[in-house]
Design an enzyme around this catalytic site. Sequence first.
Site, short mmCIF file in Angstrom:
data_model
loop_
_atom_site.label_atom_id
_atom_site.label_comp_id
_atom_site.label_asym_id
_atom_site.label_seq_id
_atom_site.Cartn_x
_atom_site.Cartn_y
_atom_site.Cartn_z
N HIS A 102 -2.06 -5.12 1.78
CA HIS A 102 -3.17 -6.28 1.04
C HIS A 102 -2.98 -8.00 0.97
O HIS A 102 -2.40 -8.18 0.43
CB HIS A 102 -4.03 -5.54 0.15
CG HIS A 102 -5.28 -6.71 -0.42
ND1 HIS A 102 -6.67 -6.82 0.44
CD2 HIS A 102 -4.71 -7.43 -1.70
CE1 HIS A 102 -7.11 -7.66 -0.87
NE2 HIS A 102 -6.20 -7.67 -2.17
N LYS A 112 1.03 -1.21 -0.38
CA LYS A 112 -0.12 -0.17 -0.11
C LYS A 112 0.37 1.57 0.02
O LYS A 112 2.31 1.59 0.44
CB LYS A 112 -1.45 -0.13 0.86
CG LYS A 112 -1.95 -1.32 1.34
CD LYS A 112 -3.37 -1.42 2.55
CE LYS A 112 -4.30 -2.14 1.79
NZ LYS A 112 -4.87 -2.05 3.35
N TYR A 114 -12.28 -1.95 -4.28
CA TYR A 114 -12.58 -2.50 -3.05
C TYR A 114 -14.72 -2.45 -2.78
O TYR A 114 -14.79 -1.93 -1.96
CB TYR A 114 -12.19 -1.88 -1.92
CG TYR A 114 -10.17 -1.62 -1.61
CD1 TYR A 114 -10.57 -2.86 -0.98
CD2 TYR A 114 -9.62 -1.24 -2.01
CE1 TYR A 114 -9.01 -3.38 0.00
CE2 TYR A 114 -8.79 -0.76 -1.52
CZ TYR A 114 -8.30 -2.45 -1.00
OH TYR A 114 -7.27 -2.85 0.01
N GLU A 157 -9.09 -10.51 -7.89
CA GLU A 157 -7.88 -9.40 -8.39
C GLU A 157 -7.30 -10.14 -8.70
O GLU A 157 -6.57 -8.33 -9.45
CB GLU A 157 -7.33 -9.59 -6.53
CG GLU A 157 -8.55 -9.55 -5.26
CD GLU A 157 -8.27 -9.70 -3.88
OE1 GLU A 157 -9.26 -9.02 -3.29
OE2 GLU A 157 -7.58 -9.93 -4.01
N ASN A 205 -2.59 0.21 6.97
CA ASN A 205 -1.93 -1.28 6.95
C ASN A 205 -0.84 -1.80 6.47
O ASN A 205 -0.92 -3.01 6.38
CB ASN A 205 -2.87 -2.22 7.40
CG ASN A 205 -3.71 -2.94 6.78
OD1 ASN A 205 -3.35 -1.88 5.27
ND2 ASN A 205 -4.61 -2.89 7.30
P1 GTP Z 1 -7.31 -6.52 3.19
O1 GTP Z 1 -6.41 -7.21 2.66
O2 GTP Z 1 -6.70 -5.12 3.07
O3 GTP Z 1 -8.12 -6.80 2.41
O4 GTP Z 1 -7.60 -6.08 4.63
P2 GTP Z 1 -8.37 -7.16 5.35
O5 GTP Z 1 -8.71 -8.24 4.44
O6 GTP Z 1 -7.70 -7.52 6.51
O7 GTP Z 1 -9.10 -6.30 5.81
P3 GTP Z 1 -10.57 -6.24 4.74
O8 GTP Z 1 -11.14 -6.81 4.06
O9 GTP Z 1 -11.69 -5.49 6.24
O10 GTP Z 1 -10.79 -4.28 4.31
C1 GTP Z 1 -10.13 -3.88 4.20
C2 GTP Z 1 -9.05 -2.69 4.38
O11 GTP Z 1 -10.09 -1.35 5.13
C3 GTP Z 1 -8.13 -2.63 5.12
O12 GTP Z 1 -6.98 -3.42 4.66
C4 GTP Z 1 -8.05 -1.35 5.67
O13 GTP Z 1 -7.10 -0.92 4.77
C5 GTP Z 1 -9.33 -1.02 5.32
N1 GTP Z 1 -10.07 -1.18 7.03
C6 GTP Z 1 -10.23 -1.48 7.42
N2 GTP Z 1 -11.38 -1.83 8.51
C7 GTP Z 1 -11.21 0.08 8.64
C8 GTP Z 1 -11.70 0.57 9.47
O14 GTP Z 1 -12.36 -0.03 10.77
N3 GTP Z 1 -11.24 1.76 9.55
C9 GTP Z 1 -10.64 2.06 8.88
N4 GTP Z 1 -10.14 3.69 8.79
N5 GTP Z 1 -9.92 1.56 7.38
C10 GTP Z 1 -10.23 0.06 7.74
MG MG Z 2 -9.98 -8.20 3.02
#
Ligand code: GTP
Ligand code: MG
Length: 140
Positions: free
Chosen positions: A117, A11, A51, A128, A114
């Site tokens: 991905h 990222k 997304y 993806e 974070n």
């Molecule tokens: P990815 O590998 O990036 O898909 O992450 P993930 O699978 O661990 O999390 P998820 O798919 O639920 O969320 C996608 C992305 O949205 C996350 O990696 C974060 O960058 C962002 N995100 C998730 N939860 C939050 C939240 O509560 N607040 C904010 N600001 N961003 C979030």
């Molecule tokens: Mg995810």
Amino acid sequence: MSRNITFSMIKPCAISRNFTGDIIQSILDDGFKIIAMKMVWLSPEQAGEFYEIHKERPFYEDLVKFMSSAPIIAAILEKENAVEDFRILIGNTDPAKAASGTIRALFGTDIQQNAIHGSDSDENASREANFFFSSLEIYH
Ligand code: GTP
Ligand code: MG
């Protein structure tokens, strides 16, 4: 378990903090083979499409803005049990909750920024990977 693939993006936050090399090294050290890789600057429309599954979530707009703010590095990674193993390597979505030594614990800033991905299922890994790469750009 046969070899399969997962999809990853480094990222913008991790690229701007110069963690690209360390992150790629830890992926290789964990036994993943990089079968496709490129740097891409997503438009807000493209980030929004990627997304789409999070469209109804409160953080969707911020996430799209962040992911289109600067280039990302997209990659397809091959290994046995790739999806599950990669989720273990990257750690919890929130770097503060991620196990020590994981990529998000080491290089993440907060729950949004974070560092990396990783796909959450074989089906999403294919979707993806195909979103970013043509068959001519994948080297098994
Ligand atoms: P990815 O590998 O990036 O898909 O992450 P993930 O699978 O661990 O999390 P998820 O798919 O639920 O969320 C996608 C992305 O949205 C996350 O990696 C974060 O960058 C962002 N995100 C998730 N939860 C939050 C939240 O509560 N607040 C904010 N600001 N961003 C979030
Ligand atoms: Mg995810």
